[in-house]
Motif scaffolding. Structure first.
Motif, PDB file in Angstrom:
ATOM      1  N   ASN A  46      49.638  57.249  18.156  1.00  0.00           N
ATOM      2  CA  ASN A  46      50.224  58.032  17.071  1.00  0.00           C
ATOM      3  C   ASN A  46      50.042  59.502  17.421  1.00  0.00           C
ATOM      4  O   ASN A  46      48.911  59.986  17.564  1.00  0.00           O
ATOM      5  CB  ASN A  46      49.541  57.710  15.733  1.00  0.00           C
ATOM      6  N   LYS A  47      51.145  60.202  17.596  1.00  0.00           N
ATOM      7  CA  LYS A  47      51.113  61.586  18.066  1.00  0.00           C
ATOM      8  C   LYS A  47      50.273  62.483  17.161  1.00  0.00           C
ATOM      9  O   LYS A  47      49.471  63.295  17.636  1.00  0.00           O
ATOM     10  CB  LYS A  47      52.543  62.109  18.158  1.00  0.00           C
ATOM     11  N   GLY A  48      50.452  62.346  15.850  1.00  0.00           N
ATOM     12  CA  GLY A  48      49.702  63.178  14.912  1.00  0.00           C
ATOM     13  C   GLY A  48      48.213  62.889  14.936  1.00  0.00           C
ATOM     14  O   GLY A  48      47.384  63.806  14.969  1.00  0.00           O
ATOM     15  N   ASN A  49      47.861  61.587  14.917  1.00  0.00           N
ATOM     16  CA  ASN A  49      46.449  61.201  14.958  1.00  0.00           C
ATOM     17  C   ASN A  49      45.788  61.658  16.253  1.00  0.00           C
ATOM     18  O   ASN A  49      44.630  62.087  16.260  1.00  0.00           O
ATOM     19  CB  ASN A  49      46.302  59.684  14.820  1.00  0.00           C
ATOM     20  N   MET A  50      46.527  61.562  17.350  1.00  0.00           N
ATOM     21  CA  MET A  50      45.974  61.958  18.639  1.00  0.00           C
ATOM     22  C   MET A  50      45.680  63.451  18.677  1.00  0.00           C
ATOM     23  O   MET A  50      44.654  63.893  19.214  1.00  0.00           O
ATOM     24  CB  MET A  50      46.959  61.592  19.756  1.00  0.00           C
ATOM     25  N   GLY A  51      46.559  64.239  18.070  1.00  0.00           N
ATOM     26  CA  GLY A  51      46.330  65.676  17.995  1.00  0.00           C
ATOM     27  C   GLY A  51      45.073  65.998  17.206  1.00  0.00           C
ATOM     28  O   GLY A  51      44.253  66.836  17.623  1.00  0.00           O
ATOM     29  N   GLU A  52      44.901  65.318  16.077  1.00  0.00           N
ATOM     30  CA  GLU A  52      43.715  65.533  15.254  1.00  0.00           C
ATOM     31  C   GLU A  52      42.448  65.100  15.992  1.00  0.00           C
ATOM     32  O   GLU A  52      41.412  65.767  15.921  1.00  0.00           O
ATOM     33  CB  GLU A  52      43.845  64.768  13.936  1.00  0.00           C
ATOM     34  N   TYR A  53      42.542  63.974  16.678  1.00  0.00           N
ATOM     35  CA  TYR A  53      41.387  63.466  17.432  1.00  0.00           C
ATOM     36  C   TYR A  53      40.951  64.464  18.505  1.00  0.00           C
ATOM     37  O   TYR A  53      39.754  64.731  18.675  1.00  0.00           O
ATOM     38  CB  TYR A  53      41.729  62.117  18.059  1.00  0.00           C
ATOM     39  N   ASN A  54      41.917  65.015  19.236  1.00  0.00           N
ATOM     40  CA  ASN A  54      41.587  65.988  20.283  1.00  0.00           C
ATOM     41  C   ASN A  54      40.870  67.205  19.710  1.00  0.00           C
ATOM     42  O   ASN A  54      39.926  67.735  20.317  1.00  0.00           O
ATOM     43  CB  ASN A  54      42.858  66.426  21.008  1.00  0.00           C
ATOM     44  N   ILE A  55      41.318  67.649  18.536  1.00  0.00           N
ATOM     45  CA  ILE A  55      40.661  68.787  17.885  1.00  0.00           C
ATOM     46  C   ILE A  55      39.266  68.386  17.404  1.00  0.00           C
ATOM     47  O   ILE A  55      38.286  69.119  17.600  1.00  0.00           O
ATOM     48  CB  ILE A  55      41.510  69.288  16.694  1.00  0.00           C
ATOM     49  N   TYR A  56      39.175  67.204  16.802  1.00  0.00           N
ATOM     50  CA  TYR A  56      37.890  66.712  16.282  1.00  0.00           C
ATOM     51  C   TYR A  56      36.843  66.646  17.393  1.00  0.00           C
ATOM     52  O   TYR A  56      35.692  67.061  17.207  1.00  0.00           O
ATOM     53  CB  TYR A  56      38.082  65.331  15.659  1.00  0.00           C
ATOM     54  N   ARG A  57      37.237  66.141  18.562  1.00  0.00           N
ATOM     55  CA  ARG A  57      36.296  66.022  19.683  1.00  0.00           C
ATOM     56  C   ARG A  57      35.792  67.393  20.124  1.00  0.00           C
ATOM     57  O   ARG A  57      34.612  67.553  20.458  1.00  0.00           O
ATOM     58  CB  ARG A  57      36.973  65.320  20.870  1.00  0.00           C
ATOM     59  N   LYS A  58      36.662  68.383  20.104  1.00  0.00           N
ATOM     60  CA  LYS A  58      36.244  69.733  20.488  1.00  0.00           C
ATOM     61  C   LYS A  58      35.306  70.324  19.442  1.00  0.00           C
ATOM     62  O   LYS A  58      34.346  71.025  19.777  1.00  0.00           O
ATOM     63  CB  LYS A  58      37.478  70.618  20.688  1.00  0.00           C
ATOM     64  N   LEU A  59      35.576  70.041  18.166  1.00  0.00           N
ATOM     65  CA  LEU A  59      34.708  70.539  17.102  1.00  0.00           C
ATOM     66  C   LEU A  59      33.331  69.888  17.164  1.00  0.00           C
ATOM     67  O   LEU A  59      32.314  70.538  16.897  1.00  0.00           O
ATOM     68  CB  LEU A  59      35.343  70.270  15.730  1.00  0.00           C
ATOM     69  N   GLU A  60      33.306  68.609  17.523  1.00  0.00           N
ATOM     70  CA  GLU A  60      32.024  67.899  17.632  1.00  0.00           C
ATOM     71  C   GLU A  60      31.104  68.558  18.656  1.00  0.00           C
ATOM     72  O   GLU A  60      29.877  68.513  18.524  1.00  0.00           O
ATOM     73  CB  GLU A  60      32.257  66.441  18.050  1.00  0.00           C
ATOM     74  N   LYS A  61      31.692  69.162  19.669  1.00  0.00           N
ATOM     75  CA  LYS A  61      30.915  69.733  20.767  1.00  0.00           C
ATOM     76  C   LYS A  61      30.476  71.178  20.505  1.00  0.00           C
ATOM     77  O   LYS A  61      29.757  71.767  21.315  1.00  0.00           O
ATOM     78  CB  LYS A  61      31.726  69.663  22.059  1.00  0.00           C
ATOM     79  N   ILE A  62      30.929  71.749  19.374  1.00  0.00           N
ATOM     80  CA  ILE A  62      30.504  73.104  19.010  1.00  0.00           C
ATOM     81  C   ILE A  62      29.038  73.071  18.599  1.00  0.00           C
ATOM     82  O   ILE A  62      28.628  72.274  17.751  1.00  0.00           O
ATOM     83  CB  ILE A  62      31.363  73.658  17.851  1.00  0.00           C
ATOM     84  N   LYS A  63      28.229  73.933  19.187  1.00  0.00           N
ATOM     85  CA  LYS A  63      26.804  73.954  18.877  1.00  0.00           C
ATOM     86  C   LYS A  63      26.555  74.584  17.510  1.00  0.00           C
ATOM     87  O   LYS A  63      27.306  75.428  17.046  1.00  0.00           O
ATOM     88  CB  LYS A  63      26.053  74.729  19.965  1.00  0.00           C
ATOM     89  N   GLY A  64      25.458  74.162  16.876  1.00  0.00           N
ATOM     90  CA  GLY A  64      25.088  74.725  15.585  1.00  0.00           C
ATOM     91  C   GLY A  64      25.210  73.706  14.470  1.00  0.00           C
ATOM     92  O   GLY A  64      25.770  72.617  14.636  1.00  0.00           O
ATOM     93  N   THR A  65      24.682  74.069  13.322  1.00  0.00           N
ATOM     94  CA  THR A  65      24.719  73.194  12.146  1.00  0.00           C
ATOM     95  C   THR A  65      26.137  73.119  11.611  1.00  0.00           C
ATOM     96  O   THR A  65      26.746  74.144  11.308  1.00  0.00           O
ATOM     97  CB  THR A  65      23.773  73.723  11.051  1.00  0.00           C
ATOM     98  N   LYS A  66      26.648  71.911  11.469  1.00  0.00           N
ATOM     99  CA  LYS A  66      28.018  71.734  10.973  1.00  0.00           C
ATOM    100  C   LYS A  66      28.221  70.307  10.504  1.00  0.00           C
ATOM    101  O   LYS A  66      27.512  69.392  10.933  1.00  0.00           O
ATOM    102  CB  LYS A  66      29.030  72.045  12.079  1.00  0.00           C
ATOM    103  N   LEU A  67      29.206  70.127   9.626  1.00  0.00           N
ATOM    104  CA  LEU A  67      29.648  68.798   9.209  1.00  0.00           C
ATOM    105  C   LEU A  67      31.168  68.802   9.211  1.00  0.00           C
ATOM    106  O   LEU A  67      31.803  69.797   8.842  1.00  0.00           O
ATOM    107  CB  LEU A  67      29.105  68.440   7.823  1.00  0.00           C
ATOM    108  N   LEU A  68      31.757  67.684   9.647  1.00  0.00           N
ATOM    109  CA  LEU A  68      33.205  67.588   9.800  1.00  0.00           C
ATOM    110  C   LEU A  68      33.801  66.558   8.847  1.00  0.00           C
ATOM    111  O   LEU A  68      33.214  65.497   8.616  1.00  0.00           O
ATOM    112  CB  LEU A  68      33.554  67.188  11.235  1.00  0.00           C
ATOM    113  N   LEU A  69      34.976  66.883   8.321  1.00  0.00           N
ATOM    114  CA  LEU A  69      35.730  65.948   7.486  1.00  0.00           C
ATOM    115  C   LEU A  69      37.183  65.941   7.959  1.00  0.00           C
ATOM    116  O   LEU A  69      37.684  66.952   8.464  1.00  0.00           O
ATOM    117  CB  LEU A  69      35.679  66.339   6.007  1.00  0.00           C
ATOM    118  N   THR A  70      37.864  64.811   7.774  1.00  0.00           N
ATOM    119  CA  THR A  70      39.263  64.709   8.180  1.00  0.00           C
ATOM    120  C   THR A  70      40.120  64.168   7.044  1.00  0.00           C
ATOM    121  O   THR A  70      39.641  63.426   6.178  1.00  0.00           O
ATOM    122  CB  THR A  70      39.440  63.768   9.391  1.00  0.00           C
TER     123      THR A  70
END
Length: 237
Positions: A46-70
């Motif tokens: 799914n093109k849209g889901n894949m785009g979100e996943y690619n962004i999510y993976r990059k956000l996961e690797k950002i250092k520091g305190t954070k929480l992610l929602l989609t």
């Protein structure tokens, strides 16, 4: 000749299988499935889901305190909902992310209602200003959380690496229009040497408030799509 073709097919099949396996392992090492409720196959085909996943993976690797929602379906005052693709809560505030999985050349100005997508065959398509679109998401988010301080909000419009941001004009300091490969650099610059505005406890509290708006049922999703289609129809008349 037939044997050579069979051998090529076997090699291509092995390469494809290795790519799928690598992506599957990477997917399982991510929290994306738990956050989005999208399976590996629903994501990669799914093109849209894949785009979100690619962004999510990059956000996961950002250092520091954070929480992610989609895929947050935030209720609005008129009874409809607005969908936030991705949201990252940090000590600096809220990074509201609109994912655009477009190709071609992208032209846009923060002040204009419509932007333009252009291809090498000279075909052009208009699409709604994603900065304005994200403003609607941000307004609903601020209302649901009772946040009046605009300094806590950061708007990120993230395009696919398959496009070229040809001419983009942005004047607001809290708005960034970037490609996926610029996420790490942009956020590192934003998060470095800035006084924290939220505590770790604040981040957890806001996350718990927003968590119920993830994983919307099919009824809410269909109503959301219907509302968007009606607005598009009205704007075209």
């Amino acid at each position: 000749m037939v044997g050579f073709m069979v051998m090529l097919l076997i090699i291509y099949g092995m390469v494809f299988g290795m790519v799928i396996l690598k992506n599957y392992i990477d997917f399982n090492n991510s929290n994306y499935q738990r956050a989005s409720n999208h399976t590996f196959w629903e994501t990669f085909f799914n093109k849209g889901n894949m785009g979100e996943y690619n962004i999510y993976r990059k956000l996961e690797k950002i250092k520091g305190t954070k929480l992610l929602l989609t895929n947050l379906y935030i209720p609005k005052e008129d009874g409809s909902t607005t969908e936030i693709d991705l949201l990252m809560i940090t000590k600096l505030g809220f990074f509201v992310i609109e994912s655009k999985n477009y190709s071609g050349w992208i032209f846009g100005n923060e002040k204009n209602r419509n932007w333009t997508q252009t291809f090498s065959n000279k075909k052009k398509f208009k699409f709604f200003n994603p900065i304005w679109q994200n403003k609607g998401h941000i307004k609903a988010l601020q209302e649901i959380l009772g946040i009046a301080d605009d300094l806590l909000i950061h708007s990120l419009i993230v395009f696919s690496n398959n496009c070229e941001l040809k001419k983009i004009t942005v004047t607001s300091s809290n708005v960034h229009v970037i490609k996926q490969n610029q996420i790490k650099r942009t956020l590192r610059r934003e998060l470095t040497n800035v006084m924290p505005k939220l505590t770790s406890e604040d981040i957890k509290i806001y996350f718990q408030v927003l968590k119920p708006f993830m994983h919307a049922d099919e009824k809410i999703k269909q109503l959301h799509i219907k509302t968007i289609q009606e607005k598009l129809s009205q704007s075209n008349n």
